[in-house]
Design an enzyme around this catalytic site. Structure first.
Site, short mmCIF file in Angstrom:
data_model
loop_
_atom_site.label_atom_id
_atom_site.label_comp_id
_atom_site.label_asym_id
_atom_site.label_seq_id
_atom_site.Cartn_x
_atom_site.Cartn_y
_atom_site.Cartn_z
N ASP A 1 18.29 51.10 11.60
CA ASP A 1 18.38 50.00 12.57
C ASP A 1 17.77 50.55 13.86
O ASP A 1 18.31 51.49 14.44
CB ASP A 1 19.85 49.61 12.77
CG ASP A 1 20.01 48.48 13.78
OD1 ASP A 1 19.06 48.22 14.56
OD2 ASP A 1 21.08 47.87 13.81
N ASP B 1 13.73 50.26 7.35
CA ASP B 1 14.21 48.90 7.57
C ASP B 1 15.74 48.92 7.56
O ASP B 1 16.34 49.97 7.31
CB ASP B 1 13.65 47.93 6.51
CG ASP B 1 13.49 46.52 7.07
OD1 ASP B 1 12.34 46.05 7.23
OD2 ASP B 1 14.52 45.87 7.38
N LYS C 1 7.36 38.42 23.74
CA LYS C 1 6.04 38.97 23.41
C LYS C 1 5.19 39.12 24.68
O LYS C 1 4.46 40.10 24.85
CB LYS C 1 5.33 38.09 22.38
CG LYS C 1 5.94 38.13 20.97
CD LYS C 1 5.80 39.49 20.34
CE LYS C 1 6.29 39.51 18.89
NZ LYS C 1 6.33 40.86 18.31
N TYR D 1 11.07 33.97 21.90
CA TYR D 1 10.16 34.85 21.19
C TYR D 1 8.87 35.06 21.99
O TYR D 1 8.42 36.19 22.21
CB TYR D 1 9.85 34.22 19.82
CG TYR D 1 8.84 34.93 18.97
CD1 TYR D 1 9.12 36.16 18.38
CD2 TYR D 1 7.59 34.34 18.71
CE1 TYR D 1 8.19 36.78 17.56
CE2 TYR D 1 6.66 34.96 17.89
CZ TYR D 1 6.97 36.18 17.32
OH TYR D 1 6.05 36.79 16.51
N1 NAD Z 1 4.50 36.63 10.35
C1 NAD Z 1 3.78 36.06 11.32
O1 NAD Z 1 3.24 34.98 11.14
C2 NAD Z 1 3.61 36.78 12.64
C3 NAD Z 1 2.77 36.20 13.61
C4 NAD Z 1 2.64 36.82 14.84
C5 NAD Z 1 3.26 38.03 15.08
N2 NAD Z 1 4.07 38.57 14.12
C6 NAD Z 1 4.77 39.82 14.45
O2 NAD Z 1 4.56 40.78 13.43
C7 NAD Z 1 5.74 41.57 13.27
C8 NAD Z 1 6.19 41.53 11.83
O3 NAD Z 1 6.43 40.18 11.47
P1 NAD Z 1 6.90 39.79 10.00
O4 NAD Z 1 6.38 38.44 9.73
O5 NAD Z 1 6.65 40.89 9.05
O6 NAD Z 1 8.46 39.65 10.27
P2 NAD Z 1 9.63 39.71 9.18
O7 NAD Z 1 10.81 39.01 9.78
O8 NAD Z 1 9.15 39.31 7.85
O9 NAD Z 1 9.93 41.28 9.12
C9 NAD Z 1 10.59 41.96 10.14
C10 NAD Z 1 11.34 43.12 9.50
O10 NAD Z 1 12.05 43.79 10.53
C11 NAD Z 1 13.32 44.14 10.03
N3 NAD Z 1 14.26 44.28 11.14
C12 NAD Z 1 14.87 43.31 11.84
N4 NAD Z 1 15.70 43.85 12.75
C13 NAD Z 1 15.59 45.19 12.62
C14 NAD Z 1 16.20 46.29 13.27
N5 NAD Z 1 17.11 46.12 14.23
N6 NAD Z 1 15.84 47.55 12.88
C15 NAD Z 1 14.95 47.73 11.89
N7 NAD Z 1 14.35 46.74 11.24
C16 NAD Z 1 14.67 45.48 11.60
C17 NAD Z 1 13.71 42.99 9.11
O11 NAD Z 1 14.70 43.41 8.18
C18 NAD Z 1 12.38 42.66 8.46
O12 NAD Z 1 12.20 43.38 7.26
C19 NAD Z 1 6.76 41.03 14.28
O13 NAD Z 1 6.70 41.77 15.46
C20 NAD Z 1 6.26 39.64 14.55
O14 NAD Z 1 6.64 39.19 15.82
C21 NAD Z 1 4.25 37.99 12.91
#
Ligand code: NAD
Length: 315
Positions: free
Chosen positions: A52, A34, A146, A142
């Site tokens: 990153d 992360d 997707k 977003y």
């Molecule tokens: N949470 C939901 O309700 C939900 C619903 C549908 C889809 N999703 C998808 O599931 C995935 C995870 O979602 P989440 O809720 O855990 O999101 P989140 O925002 O809680 O976690 C995302 C993580 O990615 C990290 N991150 C951001 N930019 C980065 C980079 N450049 N390099 C490395 N790490 C980076 C952030 O620090 C964070 O820890 C995403 O693709 C999201 O689109 C989530």
């Protein structure tokens, strides 16, 4: 040793999925990554690296050095945050996916997992029991990212044989981490307010129905899909996936069964517009038929589980 790389491991989904992967494959096979060093303390059970994913040279070096054969690419800018920073969201969401797909092709990886979302649907999509295949005209950056990502996943599967798998998650609700800027975040925040003894201000209308899923079901679905034989995974864009559908009023009434004096008020903001463009409920019959998907949790079971466990959980 062949390793499994989790990108964006410290987020809402990654915090729980990385633990499950380590339990299954062993912590020495899983690399959690992360953006910040501060995330390291979450991963005392597996390897952790600051990464990153936009630093492609560093990511490629890690993939080569560690013999990465599977990637779970979870890093993304989510729906509400994406509307504040559209170009940043597009660049991160698209460039990182294309990079991961290229790495999978170049290094002949076994499998890639990349989550999509109900945000691929839009205002012209049928709202009730939204089918797997239907009109999709997302109106958030977003959702557009997707939808494009789904097309790229299918393209890499068809053109290059990359074994990429994906689910269109509904709103994910878990108590082990805080949500990351999505339109369904209210359904996590509300439980924190109950336990803090505070009144909850909801950013959606009381009748705004959305598809949702409790985190244990999301983890189960992800692992079931990833463990399914390749020939069972017939959809290589992304599978519709359903758990439950509810409104803010429904979740409030579910909580009242345990905390009868809890109070809520409704103050819809810009996120209401996003919610209005998404389905009320989703038809996930393809996931059920192809790899046996079936959710375990309904709204009251989830409320009970969260209210019992959240007070004992420290962040
Ligand atoms: N949470 C939901 O309700 C939900 C619903 C549908 C889809 N999703 C998808 O599931 C995935 C995870 O979602 P989440 O809720 O855990 O999101 P989140 O925002 O809680 O976690 C995302 C993580 O990615 C990290 N991150 C951001 N930019 C980065 C980079 N450049 N390099 C490395 N790490 C980076 C952030 O620090 C964070 O820890 C995403 O693709 C999201 O689109 C989530």
């Amino acid at each position: 040793m062949e390793k499994i790389l989790v990108i964006g491991a410290a987020g809402q989904l990654g915090s729980e999925l990385t633990k499950s992967l380590s339990d299954i494959y062993g912590g020495d096979r899983v690399i959690a990554t992360d953006l910040n060093e501060s995330a390291r303390s979450k991963f005392d059970y597996c390897q952790f690296e600051v990464l990153d994913i936009m630093d492609q040279a560093k990511a490629k070096e890690l993939i080569q050095k560690e013999n990465v054969k599977q990637v779970y690419h979870l890093a993304a800018v989510l729906s509400a945050t994406g509307e504040q920073k559209p170009l940043f969201a597009w660049n991160l969401n698209m460039d990182s996916l294309l990079f991961v797909l290229e790495m999978a092709r170049e290094f002949k990886m076994e499998k890639v997992y990349w989550p999509s979302s109900i945000a691929v649907f839009g205002p012209n999509t049928p709202k009730i029991n939204t089918p797997q295949y239907c009109v999709k005209e997302p109106n958030t950056v977003y959702g557009i990212s997707k939808q494009a990502g789904e097309r790229w996943c299918e393209y890499y599967f068809q053109k290059y044989g990359v074994d990429v798998r994906s689910l269109r998650y509904p709103g994910l609700i878990g108590y082990k981490s805080l949500p990351g800027g999505g339109t369904t975040d209210y359904a996590v925040d509300i439980y924190h307010k109950v336990l803090a003894g505070e009144k909850f201000s909801c950013f959606l209308r009381e009748d705004s129905s959305l598809p949702m899923m409790y985190m244990p079901d999301a983890i189960k679905a992800t692992l079931d899909l990833m463990h399914a034989p390749a020939e069972s995974v017939k959809i290589r864009s992304s599978y519709n996936l359903a758990g439950m559908s509810f409104t803010p009023k429904d979740i409030y009434e579910s909580i009242l069964k345990y905390h009868p004096s809890f109070e809520i008020e409704y103050n819809p903001d810009f996120r209401q517009g996003i919610a209005d463009s998404w389905p009320d409920s989703v038809d996930d019959s393809c996931a059920r038929a192809d790899w046996g998907w079936k959710p375990d949790f309904g709204l009251d079971e989830m409320t009970k589980d969260i209210l019992e466990n959240l007070p004992n959980y420290s962040f």
